[in-house]
Design an enzyme around this catalytic site. Structure first.
Site, short mmCIF file in Angstrom:
data_model
loop_
_atom_site.label_atom_id
_atom_site.label_comp_id
_atom_site.label_asym_id
_atom_site.label_seq_id
_atom_site.Cartn_x
_atom_site.Cartn_y
_atom_site.Cartn_z
N ASP A 1 41.89 31.37 47.04
CA ASP A 1 40.47 31.31 46.95
C ASP A 1 40.08 31.18 45.60
OD1 ASP A 1 38.08 31.25 48.11
OD2 ASP A 1 37.89 33.50 47.89
N ASN B 1 36.24 27.37 58.02
CA ASN B 1 35.78 26.18 57.00
C ASN B 1 35.26 24.83 57.49
OD1 ASN B 1 38.54 27.24 54.61
ND2 ASN B 1 36.54 27.94 54.63
C1 IPE Z 1 39.74 31.68 52.77
O1 IPE Z 1 38.73 31.64 51.84
C2 IPE Z 1 39.99 30.54 53.26
C3 IPE Z 1 41.08 29.70 52.59
C4 IPE Z 1 41.59 30.18 51.42
C5 IPE Z 1 41.53 28.57 53.19
P1 IPE Z 1 36.97 31.60 52.24
O2 IPE Z 1 36.62 31.31 50.93
O3 IPE Z 1 36.89 30.77 53.34
O4 IPE Z 1 37.14 33.11 52.65
P2 IPE Z 1 35.49 33.93 52.64
O5 IPE Z 1 34.59 32.99 53.28
O6 IPE Z 1 35.29 34.37 51.05
O7 IPE Z 1 36.02 35.14 53.33
C1 IPE Z 2 39.19 28.01 48.38
O1 IPE Z 2 38.33 27.79 47.61
C2 IPE Z 2 39.46 26.71 49.19
C3 IPE Z 2 39.02 26.67 50.58
C4 IPE Z 2 38.71 27.62 51.27
C5 IPE Z 2 39.40 25.38 51.36
P1 IPE Z 2 36.59 27.98 48.02
O2 IPE Z 2 36.29 26.56 48.20
O3 IPE Z 2 36.49 28.93 48.91
O4 IPE Z 2 36.14 28.46 46.41
P2 IPE Z 2 35.04 29.64 46.43
O5 IPE Z 2 35.38 30.93 47.15
O6 IPE Z 2 33.60 28.95 46.67
O7 IPE Z 2 34.85 29.93 44.97
MG MG Z 3 36.12 31.00 48.91
#
Ligand code: IPE
Ligand code: IPE
Ligand code: MG
Length: 258
Positions: A18, A66
């Site tokens: 993340d 997602n």
């Molecule tokens: C978790 O990250 C999913 C992945 C890393 C693929 P998210 O960014 O989607 O999670 P939340 O929304 O902060 O819980």
């Molecule tokens: C994790 O990074 C990757 C996926 C969930 C696909 P994020 O896209 O959630 O990055 P932040 O949390 O917005 O920084």
């Molecule tokens: Mg995230």
């Protein structure tokens, strides 16, 4: 560099990758630039895990939730996945890494499914490490799908309701093919599981770091494993020495009783 005891390596490391978006935002770049740098971090982490001799590495790459992100970001993530499945082919084969994928894969575009299937087939006899990509994955969704499959199996007489135990549930959960999680890492500063491996993480050691995923690398992994090795896992039992002493006392009492 963090010290890692190579004789006590976790068997299954799972990572919630993340912080790509925040990394990009901090650099005044589009979110997709964060995902691209995230792919470099995947490569570095995979190499480090392989060198350490970790048998299973599971990466949360795209959650079921997602899908509700903007279409442009989803398309960029799928394109990046497909590019990586091409660019990392030799890396996987040269390093004996078997590719696997879990999640509602049928929701991915057909060309991405095909590429995943091809590379999984090509690497299926690699014995060095299993790299599992969680794509369109959700822990609740996986449990729901397993419940449905178990109910169908019971209806068709393939399993009796009384035979449904933890081992049977394991068999219906693709994420359990590589066993339960020993160490669950989450980058990006949040302290939550976000619907990742709910069943397999029952006794996982949790490691949260503020580092954003694109900044994660070999040394970050060593730090997480070093921290893991300093923990005492008890699985509901007493601390090891106390447990041994209690067992000895119980067996002495048993001897006296007979
Ligand atoms: C978790 O990250 C999913 C992945 C890393 C693929 P998210 O960014 O989607 O999670 P939340 O929304 O902060 O819980
Ligand atoms: C994790 O990074 C990757 C996926 C969930 C696909 P994020 O896209 O959630 O990055 P932040 O949390 O917005 O920084
Ligand atoms: Mg995230």
């Amino acid at each position: 560099m963090a010290l890692v005891d190579v004789s006590r390596i976790p068997q299954h490391v799972a990572i919630i990758m993340d912080g790509n978006g925040r990394w990009a935002q901090a650099q005044s770049k589009p979110r997709t630039a964060g995902h691209e740098r995230g792919a470099d971090a995947v490569r570095a982490t995979m190499r480090a895990a392989r060198r350490l001799g970790i048998p299973s590495l599971t990466l949360y790459a795209f959650s079921e939730q997602n899908w509700d992100r903007p279409e442009g970001e989803i398309n960029a993530l799928v394109d990046l996945l497909c590019e990586c499945l091409v660019s990392e082919r030799n890396e996987l084969l040269d390093n004996e890494i078997r590719l696997s994928a879990i999640g509602r894969l049928h929701k991915l575009p057909q060309h991405a499914q095909n590429r995943l299937l091809e590379l999984s087939a090509e690497t299926k006899s690699c014995k060095g490490m299993t790299l599992t990509l969680a794509l369109s994955y959700g822990g609740r969704e996986e449990l729901t799908d397993a419940a449905r499959a178990l109910a169908s199996a019971a209806r068709d007489g393939e399993i009796k309701p009384d035979e449904i135990d933890e081992a049977a549930i394991d068999r219906f959960l693709p994420s359990m093919d590589v066993g339960p999680v020993d160490l669950l890492i989450r980058t990006g500063g949040e302290r939550r599981i976000s619907n990742f491996l709910l069943w397999g993480s029952a006794y996982a050691e949790l490691y949260f770091t503020d580092e954003l995923w694109p900044d994660f690398g070999a040394n970050s992994l060593y730090c997480a494993i070093g921290d893991f090795q300093g923990r005492q896992r008890r699985f509901g039992l007493l601390p090891e020495l106390e447990q041994d002493a209690t067992a000895r006392k119980a067996s002495r009492e048993l001897e006296r009783a007979v």
